[in-house]
Design an enzyme around this catalytic site. Structure first.
Site, PDB file in Angstrom:
ATOM      1  N   PHE A 148       0.838  -1.196   0.000  1.00  0.00           N
ATOM      2  CA  PHE A 148       0.000   0.000   0.000  1.00  0.00           C
ATOM      3  C   PHE A 148       0.870   1.241   0.000  1.00  0.00           C
ATOM      4  CE2 PHE A 148      -2.509  -3.420   1.548  1.00  0.00           C
ATOM      5  CZ  PHE A 148      -3.762  -3.203   1.000  1.00  0.00           C
ATOM      6  N   GLU A 149       0.350   2.285  -0.607  1.00  0.00           N
ATOM      7  CA  GLU A 149       1.116   3.536  -0.682  1.00  0.00           C
ATOM      8  C   GLU A 149       1.462   4.078   0.699  1.00  0.00           C
ATOM      9  OE1 GLU A 149      -1.247   7.097  -1.885  1.00  0.00           O
ATOM     10  OE2 GLU A 149      -2.828   5.629  -2.185  1.00  0.00           O
ATOM     11  N   THR A 150       0.687   3.687   1.699  1.00  0.00           N
ATOM     12  CA  THR A 150       0.948   4.142   3.061  1.00  0.00           C
ATOM     13  C   THR A 150       2.183   3.495   3.667  1.00  0.00           C
ATOM     14  OG1 THR A 150      -0.704   2.475   3.611  1.00  0.00           O
ATOM     15  CG2 THR A 150      -1.389   4.774   3.695  1.00  0.00           C
TER      16      THR A 150
END
Lengths: 266, 323, 323, 266
Positions: D63-65
Site C-alpha cells: 500500500f502507498e501508506t
C-alpha cells in the site's frame, strides 16, 4: 603547559595536565547546554563527554552514523563503533544524522580535525600534493565537508605545526570562511563557519569582518611567538590572553570517568 | 508457503559467482569498523574478480582488502579509514598514491544522497554541502570514462535554485544505481525479510538503489519471529536476490548485538598491510588458503571469537581490551 | 535527569496557544482514517484560529473538521478523503466548490518529497511523477500570494536533467518547512523520545521539516522503556517542542495497537457534515460545548471506546462491525 | 451478466455473480505470480486478494501508506486502515512505498479508479468543471498520479458510463498514454502506462501503436453495442470476444474467504 615527563601517565597530578587534556577541556567549554553536538572520535569525544558531564548536561551528542545521544559508558574508537549504538535515544542512519546536522532550528556544533588548515579555517583531509598524483592520501571528507557546510558552527582540532597551518591548502575538503569576508554566504551557505581552532598551543578564532584567523588564547606556559613560529601564514596575536587551565573537576572527570583506559588521552 | 527463501539461500561462493562479474559496480554496506561484508569480500578475492567499481560512503576493512587484492579499478567514496586502527586505510592509500585506482571523492552526505536518489528512482538530489570546495571543483575520474558504464556524465552539477533566483546555488548529485549491494544483516526471516539492528548507516539506501542485493546474515529466523514486529524490519524479501547464512560474517569488524570488532586481528592486519610482502602473506593465510567461512572462523579460533562476543545488555563486548 | 519532558509536557490548550497563530502553516500528520491529531484539531477550533495554511498529503478527519470550522485559508494537498466513510471529505469538497479556500494540488509522493526535502534541508527534490499532467500544468494558488509567507515562488519547476541532456525532463518540487507539525504518536518517553508504531506515513518527514513540533500521545512511558530498544524510536527529543498526553487523541480515527477507527462516529459525522446546519450542531456538540479531551471521551462513552479497542494480537479491533 | 435480483445477496449461486464479482476476478487474473501489487481499497483489494489466494501466491500486495505484504485477515476500508499494518513483512512509510512502486527491478502493477477516463487512459480524480471553480470536487490524486507515472503498469477500474468515458478530461490527474503514440515516453516517462480498463461491462485494452483504447472483452450477456453506447468517445470493438465468467473457486474464495462481510462486494 607541563608535558608528562614523569613517566607514569596514570600518575598525573591535578596541577599537571597533558596537551590533550588541555585541548579536550578547552573545547568542551565551548559547548553550551542544549547544543546538539556532532562528534567525531578521538579528542572531540572527550570534549563532548566532559562538557556533558560537567556544565552541559542537556547537550546531546550524536554521530554522523546515526547514533543519537548514546550513553557512552565506553568510549567509541570510530563513529561506527557499536558503542555509539548503545543506550541511544534513537538509532537512525546517515540520512537522518545529516538532516539533524543541518537542521535550521538546532544549534549544531561539529568537531572536526584535518591534515591542513588555512587562515580562513578551510580544511584539507584528502591529499598532500597533487590530487591526481598525491604525495600522500588521507581518508577523505567523510562527513567533514557536510559538517563544515551545514552545521551551525564547527570547532577544529589541530596539532599546531607549520606544515599543517598553511598558506594554501593542497585540497579544500571542508569549507571554512572560504576566501574570507562574505565569501561563505556568497558561495550559497546560509549559516555555519568555523568558531575556533583548538591546538596543542592555544585557541585561534576568526575576525568577524575579515574572517581571518587570529590568536585568541595561549595555554599557560606557551608564548605567542611559539604560535607564530608554528603557523605557516601571518596571524594576528595582538589580542591574545592566557587560557584557563583545566579545573580539578574537569581533569578528574576526564581521567576517571570519561577515558579511564586512556584510549584517547594516551 | 509463499515467500520463502529456499530458492535464495546459497553459499557465498554461489552468490558471488552469480551476481558479481568483472567490472561490476558494487555498493559496500557497513561503515568503517562495523558490519563490513567480509565473508563476501574474501570470496570476491578468491574468485579473482577484477576491475570492480566500488561505491560507498565511509568504508574500511572490506574495501581495503578488495583494493589490496587488486579487485578494484574505480572507487567513489567519502572516507577510507578504520578509526583508531588505521586512520587512513592502508592499501587504499597505497593504491591511490600509486595511481592504481581511479578515485572520485564525495562527502558522506553526498554519497548517501546519491544512494537515496537511486533508491527513490529520482534522477539526482540537490544539496548545499560542498559549495566552494574542491569536492565540487575537481573531478577525479578521467574524462574518457565519463558517461561509460555506470559512471555519470559529470561528477555533479551546480545550478541556480529555480525557486530562489540566481544568488542561490545548489549542488546536484547524480543518482547511484549499483549492480549489486553487499549487506551484512543480523537477521533474515524464512520469508526473506531482512532486519538490521543498531545503526543502519546507508545500507538500506544502498540496497534499495541496487539492481541486485546479496544479504549475508548472522541468523536465519522463522517467519513468525520476523513478522512478530514488522516495525523493526528493514527490507522486504522482493528486494533481495541472495541470502547467505554467515555467522561472524563481518569479522574482524563489528556486528552490533552479536560481536565487537576484533582489536587483535585489526592490529595484525594493520601491521601486515603496511608491507607489500606481508600483505600477500595475509591474503594467503586468511583468504586464499581458506576454502570458506568455517575454515576462516577455525583459524580465528574460538578464544578470540568469545572475547569479542557482544553482551546482550549493551550490544558490544564490555571491557574488551582495545588498546 | 537531563532530557526530561517536564518543561515540554502541556495541555492541548497551551500547546495550541503557544505554537499556532492565525496564518500559521501547519502540517497534519496521519493519513485519512489513521492517527489524525483530533485532540489538537478540536482545540484549534475552540481557540478560533483563522487563515491557517494547511500542508499534508492524504488527509481526512482533522482536515475536514478544520476546514468546516472555518480555520483554513490555504491548502496544499494530495487527497482529501476518509476511505469508505467519505470518499471525498465532505466539508473539504464544499469549501473548494464554494471557493472558500485556496487549494494547490500535488500527489502523495510529491508532497512526501517536499516534506523530505524540508526535513533534509534540501532546497527541492526532483521526480518524474506528474509529467504531462495538469498537476504540473495548472497552479491553484492565486498569483498574488506566490512568494509570500510560506508559499513558494512557483508550484514547481520542470527542468532538463543536466546529467542526461535535453530529452530527459524532471519535475522539481520546492521544499516544505511548515511552522508547526501536529503528530499523534503511540509513545513518548520521559526523555522526550517519540515512538510511532505501525505505518509512519510521512509523519517523520513532516516533523523533521517543521519549525515546531507538537506531539500528542497515547502513553508517556519511562525512559528505561523507550531506551530499551532505540532501533524502534522515531524522533529525538530535541525536535519536539510540546508533548501532550492525550489517550484516544486520534478518535474517531484509528491509532494502531491502541484502537480502531470508530465506524459509528464516522457515520454520524458523515451524516451531519452533509448539511450546513447539522454540521454546526456537530461542532457545538462535539467541540465547542466540550472543554477538553476528558469531556469528549465521556461524551463518546466507554461502550463505544471499548468496542474499538485494539486486539494486541493484530493492532485493530477484530470483528468490529464496520458496515 | 446476471444481476442479483433474487434478493438475498448471500444466497448467490455459483452460476450467478454480480458485476463486482466479475470485475474483481477478471482483474485478479491479470496479476502474475511474483508481481508487486500496489493496491487501493475497494474492488482492487478484492482483485489482489483473490489472485494471491488462487494463482499468484507469491504476488506481494503493498500500500502507498507503507504496509508491505499484510496478512489481510480482515479487509481494509482505506489504505491507512490499521488492517494494512498487521502481519506485514514491513511497516514503512510513504517514501519507501513510492520508492518500491517505481523500482525499476520490480514488476509493479497498480490498481486505480477515477471519476473520468479518456481514450488514452488518462484519468481525472480531481474536479468536474473548471479547476478554479469546480462543479464538484473529488479527493484528488493521492498516490494515483504517482502510480500512473512510476509503476510498471496500471489496471483501471471504472463504472462504464458516458459521463465517465469522456472525449476530454476536465482535469488530467494521472497520466495514461497521454496523447497516444510515443507521447508518454516523450513526456519523460521511462516505463508504465495503462494495461487495461476493467468496467462493469467488459475489458478495454490499448492499441500498441496508437495507444487508443479498444474493446477487448465483454462479459457474458453484454453486447458490444452497450459498451459503445456508454462510451463518450469512439471505440474500436472489432476484435471483441466474450470474457470467461468467474470460476466456482474464484467465487467461493471471494465470498467466503476474502470478503465474508461483503464490505466491498456489497
Amino acid at each position: 603547559m607541563l608535558k608528562d615527563s614523569t613517566g607514569g601517565k596514570r600518575e598525573l597530578r591535578m596541577n599537571q595536565y597533558s596537551p590533550r587534556e588541555m585541548m579536550a577541556t578547552t573545547a568542551g567549554r565551548m559547548i553550551n547546554n542544549g547544543d546538539v553536538v556532532f562528534a567525531g572520535t578521538g579528542i572531540s569525544m572527550l570534549a563532548a563527554t566532559v562538557a556533558k558531564r560537567i556544565h552541559a548536561p542537556d547537550a546531546v551528542v550524536f554521530f554522523e552514523t546515526g547514533g543519537i545521544d548514546p550513553s557512552l559508558e565506553e568510549l567509541p574508537l570510530a563513529v561506527a563503533d557499536p558503542r555509539v549504538m548503545a543506550g541511544t535515544s534513537m538509532n537512525a542512519g546517515l540520512i537522518e544524522a545529516f538532516s539533524i546536522l543541518g537542521h535550521r532550528r538546532l544549534r549544531t556544533v561539529a568537531f572536526l580535525g584535518a591534515a591542513q588548515i588555512d587562515r580562513f579555517g578551510n580544511l584539507n583531509s584528502t591529499v598532500l600534493g597533487d590530487y591526481k598524483k598525491p604525495r600522500t592520501r588521507f581518508p577523505g571528507s567523510g562527513g567533514a565537508c557536510d559538517a563544515a557546510s551545514l552545521a551551525w558552527g564547527i570547532i577544529i582540532f589541530m596539532q599546531h605545526e607549520k606544515r599543517r597551518f598553511v598558506e594554501k591548502l593542497d585540497y579544500l575538503t571542508s569549507p571554512g570562511w572560504l576566501s574570507g569576508g562574505d565569501s561563505r554566504a556568497k558561495a550559497g551557505f546560509v549559516r555555519g563557519g568555523p568558531i575556533a581552532v583548538v591546538t596543542n598551543l592555544g585557541i585561534m578564532r576568526f575576525d568577524h569582518v575579515s574572517r581571518a584567523m587570529y590568536l585568541s588564547e595561549v595555554y599557560p606556559g606557551v608564548l605567542p611567538q611559539e604560535v607564530v613560529a608554528n603557523t605557516g601564514f601571518e596571524i594576528d596575536i595582538s589580542g591574545v590572553r592566557e587560557a584557563d587551565p583545566p579545573t580539578d573537576r574537569e581533569l578528574l572527570t576526564l581521567r576517571e570517568d570519561v577515558d579511564p583506559q586512556r584510549l584517547i588521552l594516551g | 508457503m509463499p515467500h520463502d527463501i529456499t530458492k535464495k539461500l546459497m553459499s557465498p561462493e554461489e552468490a558471488v559467482r552469480r551476481f558479481i562479474s568483472d567490472g561490476s559496480q558494487i555498493a559496500l554496506g557497513g561503515f568503517t569498523v562495523s558490519r563490513n561484508n567480509m565473508v563476501l569480500a574474501r570470496e570476491i578475492i578468491r574468485q579473482k574478480k577484477r576491475n570492480l567499481h566500488v561505491v560507498c560512503h565511509s568504508h574500511g576493512q572490506a574495501l581495503d582488502l578488495l583494493i589490496g587484492a587488486g579487485c578494484v579499478r574505480r572507487l567513489e567514496i567519502a572516507y577510507g579509514g578504520m578509526g583508531r586502527f588505521a586512520p587512513t586505510c592502508i592499501r587504499f592509500r597505497k593504491a591511490v598514491c600509486a595511481g592504481q585506482i581511479d578515485i572520485e571523492d564525495y562527502s558522506n552526505y553526498q554519497m548517501s544522497l546519491r544512494f537515496l536518489a537511486g533508491a527513490m528512482g529520482l534522477p539526482f538530489m540537490a544539496t548545499k554541502s560542498g559549495l566552494g570546495t574542491d569536492l565540487v571543483k575537481i573531478e577525479g575520474f578521467p574524462i574518457d570514462v565519463r558517461g561509460t558504464g555506470k559512471v555519470p556524465s559529470m561528477k555533479l552539477a551546480i545550478i541556480e535554485n529555480p525557486f530562489n533566483g540566481a544568488e542561490d546555488r545548489v549542488v546536484l548529485l547524480p543518482a547511484l544505481t549499483p549492480d549489486v549491494a553487499l549487506i551484512h544483516a543480523q537477521y533474515v526471516g524464512e520469508d526473506g525479510t531482512v532486519r538490521l539492528k543498531g545503526l543502519t548507516f546507508a545500507d538500506l539506501e544502498q540496497a534499495r538503489s541496487a539492481e541486485h542485493v546479496i544479504v549475508t546474515c548472522e541468523e536465519v529466523v522463522p517467519r513468525s519471529f520476523i513478522r512478530d514486529d514488522p516495525d523493526q524490519n528493514s527490507l522486504p524479501a522482493f528486494l533481495v536476490d541472495a541470502v547467505v547464512k554467515a555467522p561472524f560474517g563481518a569479522h574482524p569488524t563489528a556486528c552490533y548485538q552479536f560481536y565487537d570488532y576484533d582489536p587483535r586481528h585489526l592490529k595484525l592486519y594493520r601491521n601486515m598491510a603496511a608491507n607489500d610482502d606481508l600483505f600477500q602473506e595475509y591474503l594467503e593465510n586468511w583468504v586464499f588458503n581458506l576454502p570458506d567461512q568455517e575454515a576462516y572462523l577455525e583459524k580465528v579460533g574460538i578464544t578470540d571469537l568469545m572475547r569479542i562476543k557482544a553482551s546482550p545488555a549493551v550490544g558490544y563486548a564490555q571491557g574488551l581490551d582495545r588498546r
